[in-house]
Scaffold this active site. Structure first.
Site, PDB file in Angstrom:
ATOM      1  N   ASP A   1      -7.010  -0.079   2.473  1.00  0.00           N
ATOM      2  CA  ASP A   1      -6.647  -0.842   3.576  1.00  0.00           C
ATOM      3  C   ASP A   1      -7.931  -2.160   3.506  1.00  0.00           C
ATOM      4  O   ASP A   1      -8.644  -1.195   3.965  1.00  0.00           O
ATOM      5  CB  ASP A   1      -6.098  -0.099   4.589  1.00  0.00           C
TER       6      ASP A   1
ATOM      7  N   ASP B   1      -1.995  -6.389   2.857  1.00  0.00           N
ATOM      8  CA  ASP B   1      -3.622  -5.975   2.602  1.00  0.00           C
ATOM      9  C   ASP B   1      -3.301  -4.534   2.749  1.00  0.00           C
ATOM     10  O   ASP B   1      -4.528  -3.724   2.829  1.00  0.00           O
ATOM     11  CB  ASP B   1      -4.029  -6.395   4.042  1.00  0.00           C
ATOM     12  N   GLU B   2      -2.148  -3.548   2.485  1.00  0.00           N
ATOM     13  CA  GLU B   2      -2.598  -2.063   2.127  1.00  0.00           C
ATOM     14  C   GLU B   2      -1.557  -2.159   1.120  1.00  0.00           C
ATOM     15  O   GLU B   2      -0.967  -1.996   0.791  1.00  0.00           O
ATOM     16  CB  GLU B   2      -1.569  -1.989   2.581  1.00  0.00           C
TER      17      GLU B   2
END
Ligand SMILES: [Mg+2]
Length: 441
Positions: free
Chosen positions: A14, A109-110
């Site tokens: 993350d 973003d993960e």
């Protein structure tokens, strides 16, 4: 109840303060400063990302820009720039794909990485992920930080990556799981929100360990299948696999644009024009993806009589304040500006009668690729009146030429599609001068 334990090795990565870090990476003058990335540079535009420095000073995602300014007076604000973030994401994901063939792009973003078979144990996985972290810094940007969780399941990997921010790496194993859970709050795990928390507490579950070892029957009675799965997840059972996807991000199911309408637009009576522009932009993005929409929704936020109210990022018009949403389906999948804008304006009229507006959004949904058929927006009834006779003739002749060359079904009137055998074509076999006559007609 006893479950078999998962033997998998899952990592969750993350990125920390992602949008803000990317902005700081792109502009060295922003580094080390409290920075808010806003949906709009407008006092009611909300903060969608705060830099590590800003978070320390009390800026929170979801605040309006004016609230954030109050909390952190010396903060800097920039408007969000999605293409920039997507470009960085794709570079990060390209690196991660080198470590496993099973990776799920969970969000911008993960990502989840299934390292089962690639790494012997959690220690080796942690070495691999440290390498990934280092490579992101070296090859994408030294200002980018990420938190990593490694665990036997997806759920525990996500829980682990949340434990140390920024720049952490946490391992949960079947050995330390109870120790980790004992230090967490009920709401610290994915799937328990404030409402579920209240219900759990009412039933006597005050800690995650009580949920983990409590009566399965009671949980099922209270929460149905969700209660069963929550307990299974806390026990380290693999309830969801990593949904490996290719290096390209999946085809979007919808595209949309929204806008916090400034006062000026209301004063200048430009609400309709603004919606038209939003619609054109959404349409352009959709055409860029080579897709057609089956439906459209329009949302309008109206100002309250006592002035505008601030809106968080998850505000839904109609549920949290005045205004609302309406949607419709197109007669056929569409991507042309005339249909899209016309429909958006029709929907707007259902919701809005000239009041002051502070939010507008348009979404094109149920997107799909075009079929082999190409449709022309001509209607037979309209054609007769709207077209001059010469043009009607020219169109008919052009249709004949197309049929001569590509066959009778190459072009047909919309009303005939799907007619099947209702009016079969006959091949004449009694040749008469200039006319084909079908015997059984
Ligand atoms: Mg993040």
């Amino acid at each position: 109840m006893h479950f078999p334990l998962s033997q998998r090795l899952i990592a969750h990565l993350d990125m920390n303060s992602f949008f803000a870090s990317v902005e700081q990476q792109a502009n060295p003058l922003l580094r080390g400063k409290p920075l808010g990335v806003c949906a709009y540079l407008h006092e009611y535009g909300c903060v969608i990302a705060a830099s590590v420095e800003a978070k320390k000073l009390g800026m929170k995602v979801g605040m309006t820009m004016s609230e954030a300014k109050q909390a952190v007076p010396n903060a800097v604000f920039v408007q969000n720039d999605p293409p920039k973030y997507r470009a960085v994401t794709s570079r990060i994901f390209t690196i991660l794909h080198e470590f496993t063939d099973r990776m799920e792009h969970y969000s911008i973003d993960e990502a989840f990485l299934d390292l089962t078979g690639w790494c012997r144990d959690a220690a080796e996985a942690s070495f691999v992920l440290s390498t990934a972290k280092r490579r992101i810094k070296e090859e994408v940007g030294d200002w980018l930080r990420c938190s990593v969780g490694i665990a036997p399941t997806r759920f525990l990997a996500k829980t682990a990556s949340d434990l140390k921010k920024p720049d952490g790496l946490t391992i949960i194993t079947h050995e330390n799981i109870d120790d980790v859970l004992s230090r967490l709050d009920l709401e610290d795990v994915c799937g328990i929100g404030p409402r579920m928390r209240r219900r759990l507490e009412k039933l006597g579950y005050k800690t995650l360990l009580q949920v983990k070892y409590g009566s399965t029957e009671n949980l099922i009675r209270a929460f149905g299948v969700n209660g069963f799965f929550l307990q299974a997840k806390l026990q380290g059972v693999d309830t969801e696999t990593v949904k490996a996807d290719g290096i390209k991000t999946a085809q979007p199911k919808s595209v949309g644009h929204s806008y916090c309408v400034p006062e000026r637009v209301n004063r200048e009576k430009n609400v309709e024009a603004t919606l038209m522009r939003l619609t054109e932009r959404a349409g352009r993005r959709m055409r860029g993806l080579g897709l057609l929409a089956n439906g459209m929704s329009v949302s309008v936020g109206l100002k309250t009589p006592d002035g505008p109210r601030p809106q968080g990022p998850f505000w839904t018009p109609g549920t949290d304040g005045p205004g609302g949403s309406v949607h419709t389906w197109f007669a056929e999948p569409s991507d042309d500006s005339f249909t899209l804008v016309g429909t958006a304006l029709d929907l707007l009229r259902e919701l809005w009668t000239g009041q002051s507006v502070n939010f507008l959004a348009v979404t094109l949904f149920e997107l799909g690729p075009p079929t082999q058929q190409t449709r022309f927006g001509l209607r037979v009834e309209g054609l007769r009146e709207e077209m001059e006779p010469e043009r009607r003739q020219a169109v008919s002749k052009a249709v004949d030429l197309i049929r001569d060359r590509y066959g009778l079904n190459a072009v047909m009137m919309g009303g005939m599609v799907g007619l099947g055998d209702e009016a079969p074509d006959r091949i004449g076999f009694r040749k008469t001068e200039g006319v084909d006559v079908a015997l059984n007609s």
